[in-house]
Scaffold this active site. Structure first.
Site, PDB file in Angstrom:
ATOM      1  N   ASP A 113       0.837  -1.203   0.000  1.00 45.65           N
ATOM      2  CA  ASP A 113       0.000   0.000   0.000  1.00 45.65           C
ATOM      3  C   ASP A 113       0.873   1.255   0.000  1.00 45.65           C
ATOM      4  O   ASP A 113       0.369   2.383  -0.059  1.00 45.65           O
ATOM      5  CB  ASP A 113      -1.023  -0.005   1.154  1.00 45.65           C
ATOM      6  CG  ASP A 113      -0.376  -0.041   2.525  1.00 45.65           C
ATOM      7  OD1 ASP A 113       0.865  -0.152   2.628  1.00 45.65           O
ATOM      8  OD2 ASP A 113      -1.139   0.049   3.525  1.00 45.65           O
ATOM      9  N   SER A 114       2.202   1.058   0.001  1.00 49.85           N
ATOM     10  CA  SER A 114       3.122   2.169  -0.240  1.00 49.85           C
ATOM     11  C   SER A 114       2.890   2.727  -1.644  1.00 49.85           C
ATOM     12  O   SER A 114       3.410   3.792  -1.997  1.00 49.85           O
ATOM     13  CB  SER A 114       4.574   1.713  -0.082  1.00 49.85           C
ATOM     14  OG  SER A 114       4.815   0.527  -0.806  1.00 49.85           O
ATOM     15  N   ASP A 162      -1.222  -6.131  -0.575  1.00 49.93           N
ATOM     16  CA  ASP A 162      -1.436  -5.482   0.721  1.00 49.93           C
ATOM     17  C   ASP A 162      -2.901  -5.100   0.862  1.00 49.93           C
ATOM     18  O   ASP A 162      -3.471  -4.461  -0.040  1.00 49.93           O
ATOM     19  CB  ASP A 162      -0.609  -4.178   0.731  1.00 49.93           C
ATOM     20  CG  ASP A 162       0.139  -3.984   2.027  1.00 49.93           C
ATOM     21  OD1 ASP A 162      -0.131  -4.719   2.986  1.00 49.93           O
ATOM     22  OD2 ASP A 162       1.005  -3.092   2.055  1.00 49.93           O
ATOM     23  N   LYS A 221      -1.652  -9.373   2.627  1.00 48.96           N
ATOM     24  CA  LYS A 221      -0.910  -8.914   3.813  1.00 48.96           C
ATOM     25  C   LYS A 221      -1.794  -8.013   4.668  1.00 48.96           C
ATOM     26  O   LYS A 221      -2.517  -7.162   4.126  1.00 48.96           O
ATOM     27  CB  LYS A 221       0.361  -8.165   3.384  1.00 48.96           C
ATOM     28  CG  LYS A 221       1.169  -7.641   4.577  1.00 48.96           C
ATOM     29  CD  LYS A 221       2.600  -7.299   4.203  1.00 48.96           C
ATOM     30  CE  LYS A 221       2.773  -5.917   3.618  1.00 48.96           C
ATOM     31  NZ  LYS A 221       2.327  -4.822   4.489  1.00 48.96           N
ATOM     32  N   GLU A 233      -1.793  -5.689   8.383  1.00 51.68           N
ATOM     33  CA  GLU A 233      -0.995  -5.100   9.463  1.00 51.68           C
ATOM     34  C   GLU A 233      -1.613  -5.414  10.827  1.00 51.68           C
ATOM     35  O   GLU A 233      -2.841  -5.421  10.966  1.00 51.68           O
ATOM     36  CB  GLU A 233      -0.899  -3.575   9.274  1.00 51.68           C
ATOM     37  CG  GLU A 233      -0.063  -3.189   8.065  1.00 51.68           C
ATOM     38  CD  GLU A 233       0.182  -1.696   7.943  1.00 51.68           C
ATOM     39  OE1 GLU A 233      -0.130  -0.938   8.888  1.00 51.68           O
ATOM     40  OE2 GLU A 233       0.697  -1.278   6.888  1.00 51.68           O
ATOM     41  N   GLU A 236       8.776  -4.531  10.356  1.00 51.67           N
ATOM     42  CA  GLU A 236       9.195  -3.202   9.877  1.00 51.67           C
ATOM     43  C   GLU A 236       9.621  -2.319  11.042  1.00 51.67           C
ATOM     44  O   GLU A 236       8.928  -2.221  12.056  1.00 51.67           O
ATOM     45  CB  GLU A 236       8.029  -2.535   9.108  1.00 51.67           C
ATOM     46  CG  GLU A 236       8.413  -1.153   8.592  1.00 51.67           C
ATOM     47  CD  GLU A 236       7.441  -0.589   7.557  1.00 51.67           C
ATOM     48  OE1 GLU A 236       6.487  -1.289   7.166  1.00 51.67           O
ATOM     49  OE2 GLU A 236       7.648   0.568   7.149  1.00 51.67           O
TER      50      GLU A 236
END
Ligand code: KIV
Length: 305
Positions: free
Chosen positions: A63-64, A102, A132, A134, A201
Site C-alpha cells: 500500500d506504499s 497489501d 498482507k 498489518e 518493519e
C-alpha cells in the site's frame, strides 16, 4: 494425470531460464535451509516483469503505492479499487515470484465478512497468492478466518504505517522492554494463526533476531536488521524515485531519477532544435504511391498558375 502444474515452464532447464514457481511452501523451505528470501515491491506491469525476471522470490504490491505512485501523503487514503487495479497489472508481469497484495486501511478493520470479501477479491480478480494484513495479536482471529477461506496471509508488525496516527508518527517500535514483550506476543500470535510469513518493519535488529528464531514463519525485514529470514525494500526507494531523504535502512542501487531527468531533457532539447524525429525515424509512402502523389500535386500546382 495431474492437472496442477507443479513447476514453472516445463521443458526448460534452470540454465535455460527456467525458474520454479515460488510458493508459500518455498518460503518455509528457504527458512529451514537458511536461504535468504528476497522481496521487492512493484506496482505496475513493467516493474513487475523486471523484478520477477531479476529473480526476486516475492513481489509485494504494497500500500506504499499510495505515496510511491499515487502521490498521497500516507497509506491511509489508498482504496481497495486502487490497490486492485495495480495488483492486476503486476499479476500480468509476474510469472515465478510469489505475489502478495497489501490489504489497504479500512478493507479489513471494519468486520470479518468484509475482510474475507476483500481478501477474496485480491485472489479472484487480482490473481494475488497471499494477502498482507498489518497488526499482531489483535488480528490473529481475523487471519484465521481468512486462511479458512483458503487465502494465505502475511502478517506485518512493528512500525505499521496504517497506525501512523495512533503511533504519533513513523517511529521505530520495540525499543523498551514492554515494547519487546508486545512484539514477541504479536509475532507468536501470528505464527500460531498460521501466517505464510511475517513482515517486520522498523524494529531493532536484536528484537527481529529474537522473533526470527522464535517463530516458524519466515520473517521478512524492512529496517529490521540482517538476521531476518528475508528482506523487502520499496522499488522506488532503491531507484531514487521517492523525492525525499531516504530512511536509514534504504540502500540506493541506482539513480533512476537522474537517468530519467537526463533522458527527458535530451528529448525536449531534440524536439526544440528540430533534431527529432529524423528521416529514418519517420514512415514513408510506398514508391508507387509517392510517384502518384507527386503527379497529382504537380497537376494541382500547374492548374493554379
Ligand atoms: O506497503 C509496503 O510497501 C509495505 C512494505 C514496506 C513491507 O508494506
Amino acid at each position: 494425470m495431474s492437472l496442477t502444474p507443479i513447476t514453472g515452464r516445463p521443458g526448460l532447464s534452470e540454465r535455460e531460464g527456467f525458474r520454479p514457481k515460488i510458493t508459500t511452501a518455498t518460503l518455509r523451505e528457504y527458512k529451514l535451509n537458511h536461504e535468504p528470501i528476497t522481496c521487492l515491491t512493484a506496482y505496475d506491469y513493467a516493474a513487475a516483469r523486471l523484478v520477477d525476471e531479476a529473480g526476486m522470490d516475492m513481489v509485494l504490491v504494497g500500500d506504499s503505492l499510495a505515496q510511491a505512485v499515487l502521490g498521497y501523503e500516507n497509506t491511509l487514503s489508498v482504496t481497495m479499487d486502487e490497490m486492485l487495479h495495480h495488483v492486476k497489472a503486476v499479476r500480468r508481469g509476474v510469472k515465478s515470484a510469489l505475489l502478495i497484495a497489501d490489504m489497504p486501511y479500512g478493507s479489513y478493520q471494519v468486520d470479518v465478512k468484509d475482510a474475507i470479501m476483500n481478501a477474496t477479491r485480491f485472489v479472484k480478480e487480482g490473481g494475488a497468492e497471499v494477502v498482507k494484513i498489518e497488526g499482531g495479536e489483535k488480528r490473529a482471529d481475523l487471519i484465521r478466518h481468512i486462511i479458512d477461506a483458503e487465502i494465505p496471509v502475511a502478517g506485518h508488525i512493528g512500525l505499521t504505517p496504517q497506525s501512523v496516527n495512533v503511533m504519533g508518527g513513523y517511529k521505530v517500535q520495540g525499543k523498551s522492554l514492554s515494547g519487546i514483550e508486545h512484539l514477541m506476543r504479536d509475532a507468536v500470535a501470528l505464527d500460531r494463526a498460521g501466517v505464510a510469513c511475517i513482515y517486520l518493519e522498523g524494529i531493532p535488529r536484536e528484537v527481529a533476531a529474537m522473533i526470527t528464531s522464535e517463530v516458524s514463519a519466515p520473517t521478512i525485514g524492512i529496517g529490521a536488521g540482517p538476521e531476518c529470514d528475508g528482506q523487502v525494500l520499496v522499488f522506488h526507494d532503491i531507484l531514487n524515485l521517492t523525492f525525499g531523504p531516504p530512511a536509514k535502512f534504504v540502500r540506493r542501487y541506482a539513480d533512476a531519477a537522474a537517468l530519467i531527468a537526463q533522458a527527458v531533457q535530451a528529448y525536449r532539447a531534440d524536439v526544440k532544435s528540430h533534431q527529432y524525429p529524423k528521416d529514418e525515424e519517420s514512415y514513408h509512402l510506398p514508391r508507387e504511391t509517392k510517384a502518384g502523389l507527386d503527379t497529382v500535386l504537380a497537376r494541382k500546382r500547374a492548374m493554379r498558375r
